[in-house]
Design a protein around this motif. Structure first.
Motif, PDB file in Angstrom:
ATOM      1  N   TRP A 235       4.139  -4.833  18.146  1.00 29.60           N
ATOM      2  CA  TRP A 235       5.625  -4.002  18.413  1.00 29.60           C
ATOM      3  C   TRP A 235       6.764  -4.150  19.477  1.00 29.60           C
ATOM      4  O   TRP A 235       6.324  -4.085  20.961  1.00 29.60           O
ATOM      5  CB  TRP A 235       4.981  -2.270  19.893  1.00 29.60           C
ATOM      6  N   GLY A 236       7.625  -3.604  19.179  1.00 31.85           N
ATOM      7  CA  GLY A 236       8.700  -4.799  19.816  1.00 31.85           C
ATOM      8  C   GLY A 236      10.150  -3.901  19.403  1.00 31.85           C
ATOM      9  O   GLY A 236       9.316  -3.128  18.999  1.00 31.85           O
TER      10      GLY A 236
ATOM     11  N   ARG B 148      12.005  -6.268  24.491  1.00 29.16           N
ATOM     12  CA  ARG B 148      10.828  -6.371  24.932  1.00 29.16           C
ATOM     13  C   ARG B 148       9.968  -6.307  24.785  1.00 29.16           C
ATOM     14  O   ARG B 148      10.219  -5.327  23.480  1.00 29.16           O
ATOM     15  CB  ARG B 148      10.599  -6.753  26.873  1.00 29.16           C
ATOM     16  N   VAL B 149       8.736  -6.852  23.913  1.00 35.04           N
ATOM     17  CA  VAL B 149       8.023  -6.519  23.953  1.00 35.04           C
ATOM     18  C   VAL B 149       6.237  -5.318  24.274  1.00 35.04           C
ATOM     19  O   VAL B 149       6.709  -5.791  25.586  1.00 35.04           O
ATOM     20  CB  VAL B 149       6.836  -7.361  22.711  1.00 35.04           C
ATOM     21  N   ALA B 150       6.389  -4.458  24.013  1.00 33.79           N
ATOM     22  CA  ALA B 150       5.825  -3.387  24.591  1.00 33.79           C
ATOM     23  C   ALA B 150       3.985  -3.551  23.963  1.00 33.79           C
ATOM     24  O   ALA B 150       3.005  -3.465  24.909  1.00 33.79           O
ATOM     25  CB  ALA B 150       5.526  -1.951  24.024  1.00 33.79           C
ATOM     26  N   ARG B 151       3.763  -4.083  23.113  1.00 34.48           N
ATOM     27  CA  ARG B 151       2.367  -4.433  23.337  1.00 34.48           C
ATOM     28  C   ARG B 151       1.970  -5.225  21.667  1.00 34.48           C
ATOM     29  O   ARG B 151       2.389  -5.361  20.767  1.00 34.48           O
ATOM     30  CB  ARG B 151       1.710  -2.538  22.030  1.00 34.48           C
TER      31      ARG B 151
ATOM     32  N   GLU C  32      -1.423  -5.771  27.673  1.00 35.64           N
ATOM     33  CA  GLU C  32      -0.877  -4.590  26.291  1.00 35.64           C
ATOM     34  C   GLU C  32      -0.610  -5.634  25.205  1.00 35.64           C
ATOM     35  O   GLU C  32      -0.706  -5.885  24.022  1.00 35.64           O
ATOM     36  CB  GLU C  32       0.098  -4.403  26.680  1.00 35.64           C
ATOM     37  N   TYR C  33      -0.785  -6.978  25.771  1.00 34.65           N
ATOM     38  CA  TYR C  33      -0.594  -8.073  24.991  1.00 34.65           C
ATOM     39  C   TYR C  33      -1.727  -8.984  24.695  1.00 34.65           C
ATOM     40  O   TYR C  33      -1.660 -10.059  23.900  1.00 34.65           O
ATOM     41  CB  TYR C  33       0.420  -9.205  25.665  1.00 34.65           C
TER      42      TYR C  33
END
Lengths: 294, 649, 277, 137
Positions: B473-474, B459-462, B343-344
């Motif tokens: 997207w965090g 945390r970052v999701a994507r 996702e990163y």
């Protein structure tokens, strides 16, 4: 001809007929006979997420029993049916206590031998694993060359990955590979696996409209000409509700949304009346004619 | 008739509170073979020990039973006391009436007293049969092997060598310096990593006592503490380093370019190359996988240009054998392959890079000569997102432990970024800020204040590519809002993993590794640099993720352990090991298979099994495997145990 | 005994008359000479702070300048005044600030020290004198310090704001039992009293509950605003005294006109305090 | 508004019911917020997913039962899929909805739904929608 039990589900028998008819016809020409299960009941539509709800597993269990009498595979196509039946089968296979509770509600199906080996599969798994995308390319009659399709990876087919055991939802490739196999150009876009808003359309239509619009915008930005989905609810949100998007935003450009099987149908040169384009709110006909695909 | 002394310890109220000690004492006065039965509040105290010593001398005792706590606690105390009074220490036994009796039977005092008597009875039987034993001594080879040529290995090697002992420093890559040489500047002082490290690499390179073996790997280890036999594979470099002067002409003329591993894929190198401009030793190797000659059979440019004819395409791997007495494992770390977290988009989006790549971007010797330019188009990124805990503290997709260094190095990265791009904005997504070291918290606070870094708790999701931007997207859990940032570049603080092959090396060394592949220490608090295997010591990230100060400290400690071993004249080992009754041994070899320490072998001439006394740990596996009961443990023969059980029944 | 400069501020001559009057009476009785700052003006109070920062420094600074002409240190009974004078003093600590102020007000030949009134009484000599006048009583009192005598700590450098004890020391010396309670330096709501009295009521209620729980039958403070809020917004009937009033009682110089100014009738507590004599 | 904590509240019947229905280890949540970061409808929620987990931990269940957020969840499973601690956050949402429904707290009025929507939307949407909004009684 290989024959598999097939569970169309309610949407495919009514509002999403285009998904269904193409599927049967296209698969026939590929050597697969999808045999609709007799006297099927609803899949349940929603997999029970509450641990203390068992009754909602009865309907899927019934379907699984029925299919098991014919084969060790059950073919589904609607993403909700796929999600519910696949997860139910996993639960009933692994959790004996739940299985017992469910069987208490069943009469003639309540047999000793639960069909543990039955696999609930998605139609695309036949194309990918049994026929193979390379072979599919050989079998199609018309290449979708030049058509820029953005494949949309709906939630229900891919998530939760531990239960669905399908493909990694963070980096899914299956529909892209499918589009490529048909000769089309698969366009990866950022929102390819974001939620369309699903059933929130019933209660909070403005919220789900926002979700769907973001998806279409994202696909448009990277040059997609059309979207691909295999979920009737996604199709409703992404296609039918473009009516509202056009009203809401002056610069919004509609974009056709294909069912997975419609694209397969075009590539296999099914007669136009079987492709069910009249059910699409944004008609794909102008695009297809312009490309000489119809 | 034996003369055995019995000493019962009250252990304050630990034992006396449950067991009726006068009753026990009374029972044993006049008991068979008991010369004296005594008790004391704390037997382990000096007056307690004196009672024991005096009794041995006055009563001419030939055996002692101390009824007290577990032998793990004070067996050694009482054995030493006995020895100083002239009794063989192996004639002292502990009857454990605390852990195995008073503590577990606090509510049934009468029965506890009975049980204590039974326990003591059995131990008296044992002492009666104990043989006086002597510790085993053997020679020590006073040379050390250090595996891994990073800052940990170099530090340990130089420390040992400076004390006058020979060291073999084995490094997998073809120059030493390890990961630290790839770093730009280091926290919390922001001094240049190369400037700090190169004096040490140079010292290691020319130290008369250090034998540098780069481009080599340890392949086989036999033997035991003080006496290891090592086989090291010298990989074929295709360059005769004895001839090579390090002039660099071959590198200059080589027509093949490929991704540089030193620059973590951000820069290029030739097929014949040294790792870095400061390489020690400054000798190149030919990378077979990219060399045109090896791939296509023609080229040989390097051979043509080499002024000293050092190129040798026929070179083969070589196996070198060495003898050493101690081993320091300093194999370092790797970082998590970030495609584990798709996702990163690492590996998909060029401008999503990892922490080590950022080090190279920021390094004067790096691909951009130290300018912060993003990999995709060379533009200077104005919005940079740094993400911590990528794979760390993530039991689902990565590893559950904290990687310990990411909080600090990402803070450092962000600050260095702001030094070079003052009008840029740095965002740091964190879950907790772990700044535990000396000067670390101050460094982080100063960075926030002076460099205007925005720390975002979440945390970052994507991450997704939109045009030439990366949309992140965090979440900011402190305000309870989703956060979206259109960034130019994203730096991932990826998890620290043990170096590749560490677990395999662990098997070769017979030193235990944990579930992740880090080497296990003998005791987390009291023996943090010793491995579970004697003579093998740990330094740096081979044991667990560490920053440079901790690594250097541990490497120094490992060297000190090696030196304290080398400072002994002879190795001494407990004699409570296996022995063989040669009359009973048929030479079947079952014990050889059963032994987990390779301590058993067959004497081919005599057709009997023998024990390597230095390797045997006295575990007893051979005893239970032996079909003839020829294998026995010293002072623990089946006859003794049957006598003990008889007494109990 | 001692000579001080006295800055009453506006309240001590008006709404907190009983504070002003009792202070003067006590000082006289103890033989402490005091002189008001000549031609003193408003300390700047809260209104100047929010309207004009410069003015909010210059107003108290002018008081300091006028005080500088007299000998001795300035003692301030009102917490707000004390706070503002200290801010002006702080502003003059650096050269730039001093220049700026002197440009407007003329040269200061010295900057006097500024203390809260309580500090005068915790001087060893004064304490000794006070100890000669014991109030032998079992009335328990909660000492309340509020904000402005204590915070901001780095400017005031007075008492530890988490553990103030000057008023307790004074009362203990007089033989009064003071209770330990946690809200000594809690906020009473201050000037929110006008704009958001509901919040003040909540805060005052909380202070009262803790004081009662600690067994106090009266509160003693040194701040006019605190005294007003505590008496005005409470639902119970607990009197709130100025510490100088208690000293007055101990010295036997209290006057009925003080008690008339109170919103909660303190008669009962006053007679109990006296009863022990 | 402050939250007052005590043992009874942290182990209330509601909290236990949520654990029973969801079978999730609520206390293993370390509030990284990745669920919220990836939630497609978090922008519209009054209580975002990580806050929901936190409030369950604190025993503030009533606040959640009256929130809009539990009904806005689309059950896309994104939160549970990405949770580093393996918590299926979507099941906690479902547990809260189940409790609300079983207490007869319905979210929408079926009468008010537009005929057009009901005509066009596929059955799965209607069933999923209704199932969340109308208790069976």
């Amino acid at each position: 001809m290989v024959s598999y039990p097939y569970f169309p589900g309610c949407a495919l028998s009514t509002k999403a007929k285009a998904l269904d008819i193409c599927a049967r016809e296209a698969m026939k020409s590929l050597g697969y006979d999808l045999k609709e299960i007799d006297d099927w009941t609803c899949c349940g539509a929603v997999f029970p997420l509450a641990e203390d709800e068992h009754i909602r597993l009865v309907s899927p269990a019934r379907t699984i029993f029925k299919a098991s009498k014919i084969s060790d595979k059950l073919v589904t196509l609607c993403s909700a049916c796929f999600n519910v039946l696949r997860r139910s089968q996993k639960v009933l296979k692994e959790n004996l206590e739940k299985r017992q509770r469910v069987q208490n509600y069943m009469e003639e199906e309540a047999v000793e031998n639960y069909p543990e080996n039955l696999r609930v599969i998605h139609l695309i798994e036949i194309l990918k694993d049994e026929i193979g995308f390379e072979n599919l390319t050989q079998k199609i009659k018309k290449s979708l060359k030049g058509l820029k399709i953005a494949p949309f990876y709906d939630c229900l087919t891919f998530r939760p990955p531990k239960e669905m055991e399908f493909e990694d939802p963070e980096n899914p490739r299956i529909y892209s590979n499918f589009v490529t196999a048909l000769g089309g150009e698969a366009i990866d876009f950022s929102y390819r696996s974001e939620c369309c808003g699903a059933h929130i359309s019933v209660s909070n239509p403005e919220v789900s409209l926002e979700c769907s619009m973001r998806i279409l915008d994202s696909a448009r930005r990277v040059g997609a000409e059309a979207l691909l989905t295999s979920c009737p609810l996604c199709h409703y949100n992404l296609d039918a509700r473009q009516k509202e998007m056009v009203e809401k935003r002056i610069d919004f450009k509609p974009m056709p949304v294909f069912y997975l099987t419609q694209l397969l149908g075009i590539a296999l040169e099914l007669p136009e009346n079987l492709l069910g384009f009249e059910k699409n709110y944004v008609s794909p006909l102008p695009l297809l004619k312009e490309r000489g695909l119809l | 008739m034996k003369k055995i002394g019995l000493f019962i310890c009250h252990c304050g109220s630990n034992i006396a509170g449950t067991i009726d000690i006068p009753e026990v004492k009374k029972f044993f006065s006049g008991y068979d073979d008991i010369e004296i039965s005594d008790d004391y509040k704390y037997m382990c105290s000096e007056p307690g020990q004196k009672k024991l010593r005096d009794a041995i001398v006055d009563r001419q005792l030939d055996g002692v039973v101390v009824a007290c706590c577990s032998p793990r606690m004070h067996e050694i105390t009482f054995r030493n006391a006995a020895q100083s009074a002239g009794l063989n220490p192996y004639k002292v036994e502990i009857a454990n009436i605390r852990e195995q009796c008073s503590w577990v039977h606090q509510k049934e005092k009468g029965k506890a007293t009975e049980k204590a008597i039974d326990i003591i009875k059995t131990m008296i039987e044992k002492v009666k049969r104990d043989e006086p034993l002597k510790p085993i001594e053997f020679e020590i080879t006073k040379r050390a092997l250090v595996i891994g040529g990073g800052i940990a290995g170099i530090t340990a090697a130089v420390d040992i060598a400076n004390a006058g002992y020979e060291v073999i420093l084995v490094e997998r890559r073809h120059s030493i310096g390890g990961k630290m040489l790839e770093l730009s500047e280091t926290f919390p002082t922001l001094d240049c990593a190369q400037c700090t490290l190169t004096p040490k690499t140079v010292e290691a390179g020319r130290h008369p006592k250090i034998k540098l073996m780069v481009y080599s790997e340890v392949e086989e280890v036999k033997g035991y503490i003080g006496n290891f036999d090592i086989k090291i594979r010298r990989k074929a470099s295709f360059v005769d380093w004895n001839k090579c002067t390090g002039c660099g002409l071959c590198q200059e003329k080589c027509p093949t370019k490929t991704e540089s591993e030193f620059d973590h894929g951000l820069g290029e190198r030739k097929a014949i190359y040294t790792l870095s401009p400061q390489a020690v030793p400054n000798k190149p190797i030919i990378d077979k996988n990219s060399c045109r000659f090896f791939r296509e059979g023609k080229c040989r440019v390097c051979e043509k240009v080499c002024p000293v004819q050092a190129i040798n395409y026929e070179m083969k791997d070589e196996i070198v054998e060495e003898k050493v007495g101690a081993i320091v494992v300093a194999t370092g770390y790797e970082i998590l392959e970030t495609d584990k977290i798709p996702e990163y988009g690492y590996g998909i989006y060029k401008d999503v890079i990892d922490g080590l790549q950022f080090e190279r971007l920021n390094s004067a010797s790096g691909p951009t000569a130290g300018e912060i330019r993003r990999p995709s188009d060379g533009k200077i990124p104005k919005e940079v997102v740094f993400i911590k805990c990528v794979g760390s503290r993530d039991p689902e997709k990565g590893i559950p432990y904290c990687s310990r260094i990411c909080c600090m190095y990402l803070g450092k990265h962000a600050r260095l970024y702001k030094h070079k791009v003052p009008d840029g904005q740095a965002y740091l997504f964190y879950m907790d800020i772990r700044s535990f070291g000396k000067g670390y918290e101050e460094f982080i606070q100063q960075s926030m204040e002076e460099a205007n870094l925005l720390y975002i708790r979440g945390r970052v999701a994507r991450i997704m590519q939109e045009g030439d931007k990366l949309v992140v997207w965090g979440v900011d859990t402190l305000s309870g809002r989703k956060v979206e940032i259109k960034a130019d570049m994203v730096v991932l603080g990826t998890a620290v993993l043990p170096s590749k092959g560490a677990a395999e090396l662990g098997k070769i060394l017979r030193a235990a590794t944990d579930e992740y592949g880090f080497f296990s220490e003998a005791h987390i608090k009291l023996k943090p640099v010793e491995s579970m295997t004697g003579g093998i010591y740990l330094a740096g990230c081979a044991q667990s993720p560490k920053d440079i100060p901790d690594t250097v400290a541990q490497a120094g400690a490992a060297a000190a352990k090696v030196l304290s071993l080398f400072g002994q004249e002879k190795m001494i080992q407990e004699p409570l090991i296996a022995c063989v009754d040669y009359d009973l041994c048929s030479g079947c070899g079952v014990c050889v298979v059963a032994c987990p320490f390779d301590a058993r072998m067959l004497d081919q001439e005599e057709r009997i099994s023998i024990v390597n006394e230095a390797l045997c740990q006295g575990c007893g596996a051979c005893v239970s495997a032996c079909p003839n009961k020829a294998c026995q443990l010293k002072n623990a023969s089946p006859k003794t145990y049957i006598a003990m059980v008889d007494k109990y029944l | 005994m001692k000579r001080i400069i006295y800055y009453p501020g506006c309240t001590l001559h008006s709404t907190a008359y009983e504070y002003g009057n009792s202070t003067e009476a006590v000082l006289k009785h103890l033989g402490i000479e005091f002189e008001e700052i000549p031609d003193w003006n408003c300390c700047g109070a809260a209104s100047a702070k929010s309207l004009n920062h410069r003015l909010s420094i210059l107003l108290p600074a002018r008081n300091l300048r006028n005080a500088a002409d007299l000998a001795g240190d300035v003692y301030v009974p009102c917490a707000g005044c004390y706070n503002n004078l200290m801010k002006a003093k702080k502003a003059m600590e650096n050269e730039e600030g001093r220049e700026e102020i002197e440009k407007k007000l003329g040269k200061f030949h010295r900057i006097p020290e500024v203390y809260p009134l309580m500090n005068l009484f915790i001087d060893d000599k004064v304490l000794k004198k006070l100890s000669e006048n014991k109030l032998n009583t079992d009335v328990k009192i909660a000492c309340y310090y509020g904000c402005a005598f204590l915070r901001p700590e780095e400017i005031l450098q007075n008492e530890n704001p988490e553990l103030p004890k000057s008023i307790d020391t004074i009362l203990n010396t007089l033989g009064v039992h003071t209770v330990e309670w946690p809200l000594k330096s809690f906020c009473c709501g201050g000037d929110l009293s006008l704009a958001s009295s509901d919040i003040v009521s909540v805060l005052v209620e909380k202070i009262l509950i803790y004081a009662i729980e600690a067994g106090a039958s009266a509160i003693v403070t040194a701040c006019p605003l605190c005294q007003a809020n505590l008496e005005m917004r409470q639902k119970t009937k607990m009197p709130v005294f100025y510490f100088t009033e208690i000293i007055g009682i101990a010295l036997g110089i209290d006057e009925n006109k003080w008690w008339k100014k109170h919103l909660v009738d303190p008669g009962n507590v006053v007679s109990k305090l006296k009863g022990g004599r | 508004m402050k939250i007052v904590l005590n043992r009874e509240k942290l182990n209330s019947f509601y909290v236990q019911t949520i654990k029973d229905i969801s079978l999730q280890k609520i206390m293993s949540c370390y509030q990284c917020g990745k669920c919220t970061a990836g939630c497609p409808v978090a922008d519209f929620m009054d209580v975002v997913p990580n806050e929901m987990m936190r409030l369950v931990m604190l025993g503030e269940i009533e606040k959640l039962l009256s929130s809009k957020a539990i009904w806005l969840c689309t059950s896309c499973f994104q939160c549970g899929t990405r949770c580093p601690k393996g918590i299926e956050v979507h099941r906690v949402f479902e547990a809260l909805r189940s409790i609300a429904l079983r207490e007869g707290k319905n979210y929408t009025d079926i009468e008010k739904l537009s005929e057009d929507v009901l005509d066009e939307i596929p059955q799965q949407g209607i069933i999923a929608g209704f199932r969340k909004f109308e208790s069976l009684e």
